[in-house]
Design an enzyme around this catalytic site. Sequence first.
Site, PDB file in Angstrom:
ATOM      1  N   ARG A   1       0.837  -1.199   0.000  1.00 27.28           N
ATOM      2  CA  ARG A   1       0.000   0.000   0.000  1.00 27.28           C
ATOM      3  C   ARG A   1       0.872   1.248   0.000  1.00 27.28           C
ATOM      4  O   ARG A   1       0.567   2.232  -0.688  1.00 27.28           O
ATOM      5  CB  ARG A   1      -0.951   0.008   1.197  1.00 27.28           C
ATOM      6  CG  ARG A   1      -2.058  -1.020   1.120  1.00 27.28           C
ATOM      7  CD  ARG A   1      -3.017  -0.891   2.283  1.00 27.28           C
ATOM      8  NE  ARG A   1      -3.802   0.338   2.217  1.00 27.28           N
ATOM      9  CZ  ARG A   1      -4.557   0.791   3.218  1.00 27.28           C
ATOM     10  NH1 ARG A   1      -4.606   0.138   4.360  1.00 27.28           N
ATOM     11  NH2 ARG A   1      -5.240   1.910   3.073  1.00 27.28           N
TER      12      ARG A   1
ATOM     13  N   CYS B   1      -1.027   6.280   8.769  1.00 23.88           N
ATOM     14  CA  CYS B   1      -1.469   4.980   8.240  1.00 23.88           C
ATOM     15  C   CYS B   1      -2.562   5.252   7.227  1.00 23.88           C
ATOM     16  O   CYS B   1      -2.480   6.220   6.480  1.00 23.88           O
ATOM     17  CB  CYS B   1      -1.943   4.062   9.377  1.00 23.88           C
ATOM     18  SG  CYS B   1      -3.343   4.701  10.319  1.00 23.88           S
TER      19      CYS B   1
END
Length: 317
Positions: free
Chosen positions: A183, A275
Amino acid sequence: MTSTDAPDRARALVSPEALDALLRERPDLLVVDVRWALAGPERAAYEAAHVPGAVFCDLDAELAAPPGDGGRHPLPDPDALLGTLRRLGVSPGRTVVAYDGGHGAAAARLWWVLRWVGHDDVRVLDGGFAAWCEVGLPVESGWVEPTAADDAVVHPGAMPTVTADDVLAGRAGLVVDARTPERFRGEAEPVDPVAGHIPGAVSLPVADVQADGGRYRPAGELAGVFAAVGAGGATGAAGAGTGGGINHRADDRVDDSPGDGDDDDAARPALTASCGSGVTAAQLVLAAHEAGVPVALYPGSWSGWIRDPSRPVATGA
């Protein structure tokens, strides 16, 4: 120093065996089950089996504001959070132990949020409910109604945070990204509409701070993890007026010439955790706490960053 060597008053993590002993010694101990997944809170799992006496907290509804410009899990409104603390029974000075299913993100979020509003006496069950069951400790089913705490208080601001503007202006230090490497590099994005990462950020996936079974690595190892990404050497972005507001990696050259805002340098974080939505990043803050490394939180994280299409996006390592 290992995690068991750290002073008890400073530690956030508690083992299943230690929690079991605390429950026998401290009838006033408040245990909060905050099991949660991307699909939502896991109330059904709580009602099926939980640590005896534990009360349930809904992360989406009680530990976050509605999704919006602040990302998928903005920080909760302080007044709403006060209602949550009253409902759960979080009286001033009462010891709270948070746990989730075992991955640790939701429990770390509760730990961080309580500390953010000034409630320092909070721990996290290392390894979560999975670790509790693994060692054969008792469970119970059903719903536990909390004993309300009318004297609950909130004083937001006790934990350091940064905004997107801070990141753009170089006031966030080195941004460490807790998402998976795939990611971070932008090779896969199963949740948010834009793939990639904040320019200048470095990848520090949560898997790097945990050992087998979802438990955190010892404090000495955690200190090494943060040192490897630049803890102690990250000093933020180039100063105002350089045209390079995005924070740089720890080994980048920093313009420390006099300029507006230099008086605030001491208050700027060296590291900031990010995040997808600010939940998993709390695990990095927790791990850093165990290692004695101060780390700020970017609550909006990637989902908040990409709300403004004018903010830059990077891909690759």
